[in-house]
Design an enzyme around this catalytic site. Sequence first.
Site, PDB file in Angstrom:
ATOM      1  N   SER A 206       0.840  -1.191   0.000  1.00  0.00           N
ATOM      2  CA  SER A 206       0.000   0.000   0.000  1.00  0.00           C
ATOM      3  C   SER A 206       0.883   1.251   0.000  1.00  0.00           C
ATOM      4  O   SER A 206       1.727   1.395  -0.876  1.00  0.00           O
ATOM      5  CB  SER A 206      -0.967  -0.044   1.181  1.00  0.00           C
ATOM      6  OG  SER A 206      -2.037   0.867   0.995  1.00  0.00           O
ATOM      7  N   ASP A 322      -8.855  -5.696  -5.853  1.00  0.00           N
ATOM      8  CA  ASP A 322      -8.501  -4.645  -4.909  1.00  0.00           C
ATOM      9  C   ASP A 322      -9.271  -3.393  -5.309  1.00  0.00           C
ATOM     10  O   ASP A 322      -8.910  -2.708  -6.261  1.00  0.00           O
ATOM     11  CB  ASP A 322      -6.986  -4.388  -4.966  1.00  0.00           C
ATOM     12  CG  ASP A 322      -6.510  -3.391  -3.924  1.00  0.00           C
ATOM     13  OD1 ASP A 322      -7.364  -2.724  -3.297  1.00  0.00           O
ATOM     14  OD2 ASP A 322      -5.286  -3.276  -3.732  1.00  0.00           O
ATOM     15  N   HIS A 353      -7.041  -6.138  -1.348  1.00  0.00           N
ATOM     16  CA  HIS A 353      -5.899  -5.269  -1.109  1.00  0.00           C
ATOM     17  C   HIS A 353      -4.760  -6.007  -0.421  1.00  0.00           C
ATOM     18  O   HIS A 353      -4.962  -6.722   0.553  1.00  0.00           O
ATOM     19  CB  HIS A 353      -6.335  -4.084  -0.247  1.00  0.00           C
ATOM     20  CG  HIS A 353      -5.306  -3.022  -0.110  1.00  0.00           C
ATOM     21  ND1 HIS A 353      -4.665  -2.457  -1.199  1.00  0.00           N
ATOM     22  CD2 HIS A 353      -4.782  -2.411   0.986  1.00  0.00           C
ATOM     23  CE1 HIS A 353      -3.821  -1.535  -0.780  1.00  0.00           C
ATOM     24  NE2 HIS A 353      -3.863  -1.495   0.535  1.00  0.00           N
TER      25      HIS A 353
END
Length: 603
Positions: A206, A322, A353
Amino acid sequence: MVFLHLGILWSIAAQEKAVPLFQDGEAQVVAAFNTPKKWIRHDLFVETTFDTDGDGLLDRMHVDVTRPYQTETEGLKLPVIYESSPYYAGVAPEVDGFFWDVHHELGEKGKPRVHPEVVRTGKRPIISNSQIETWVPRGYIVVHSSSPGTGRSQGAPTVGGDNESLAPKAVIDWLNGRAKGYSEPYGGEEVKAYWSTGKVGMTGTSYNGTIPLAAATTGVDGLEVIIPVAPNTSYYHYYRSHGLIRSPGGYLGEDIDVLFDFIHSGDESKRAHNNATIRDDVMKNGMDRITGDYNAFWAGRDYLNDMAPMKAALLMSHGFNDWNVMPEHSYRIYKKAREMGLEAGIYYHQYGHGGPPPLDMMNRWFTHYLHGVDNGIEKEPNRAWIVREDDNITNPTPYKDYPNPDAEDLTLYPVSGAPEIGGLSPLRVPNQEPETLIDNYSFNGEALARAEITSHRLLYVTPKLSRDLHISGVPKITITLASSKPAANLSVWILSLPWDDSRMAKTTDNIITRGWADPQNHNSLTRGEPLKVGEYYEVSFELQPDDQVIKAGQQIGLMIFSSDKDFTLHPKPGTKLAVDLDRTYVTLPVVGGLDAFKTAMND
């Protein structure tokens, strides 16, 4: 004789020194390194080339180091696995009013939001324990740093600004003896990385996966390879979509200034300055929650625009489902890297994710580029690894490239049926009447997809597939529409039907891919214009990339609607969109193209 015996002893001692071991092209766990109680852990502050907190001093980044004790006792030098993050020292609480209120008309300003403070956590010298247990026993040094304006790192968070690229660059420069590190945030004794070979690999998930790309775009020497996992590669693509104000999945009402508050865990005495100069000036004047247009502010936070100096090898990792950091983020960077001739690969799985590549894959990439082991990574004929729908995430299928080289564009046209369900065919049906939907955000996408009859969406489906059909690439949509208001949300889902709401449903069931756009930007991403009520406009845009095998027995559906409850603003219900079916079509990248589709329809 004495000198002979001493020589033998020195020889034995040299033979007993711990060194990295490799098997089948991968670094192995070495017992002498796998001694956590003996690992050397310390921290320091690396001086950068910028001052973003306005104190007149160059900002210093807080860095921690974990290394085998042999780097101290035996003069061993090792390469570095490096992860940087804005999250290590804590984040702001998600209090009521933290996110932007989305209940307002398009083009209007939302209510002011609240700004909670971060309570900083953590004690020196440890910033994080991530990556350590995996890589230190395998003959690496692990380094962490807090990004600017977070934790004990000085400066201001800019959420994609230049300092967030230059900060990790400074750390890599320090690891190569080109920048200075100190024992304290101000003054202190100089600290040198005498145990580093200078070769660095970066990874993280991320925001932690964004920073490796940010560092690589500087072209810094010593950064040999990056493995970003679900990275945000463009903050425009994260908070906007083809001109539309669109939230990341799961965070309705988030925007770049919200993320600024969320991570702003740095020196409390500098926060007022950072808030005033970054959040309340640069961001307030650049983020534009009114039009959603692409502008210089967003262009400066799009790493695709900064890739020219990049030379590090690249293994992207992402999930096709995601809906937070969407799969386009990795694909757009991978595609550009391939065009630039960089050594690049891409790993996609079918989940949400996060989700790094399998450990053995990461190991081979780090082993080759950091230890210099010739394990054939750069010579492999396959550059894409995709986890198929029923496979374990550690067992991807290799492909020559992504999209699948055998994929061909297949154009499908809607056949009228509203308010029920219409058809979707490779044959264009001429002279159809426009079909109309009425916006109502209170019905989410799933409810609209499952409804047999509704005036709040248009749904067109193929006949049932008699064979599996493989989609690989970036679908595209062209919709010709008229609106009853000067502005409207536009949302598109590609579906696998019938909808499966059972407990056994997988993430690959139901939603194939999606996309969103602002019809006001039909001519330009940088300049939208109000729609003339009743006038038709052609709106074309890409949906999210995908690679999925649609199972026999399913139908492929095209759903067109307006406000997407979980992603878009929520204007008052009632906006009418009329869709000209004769000038509307979707293009799907199908492995085998039209012939494969016909076979799947006719068997």
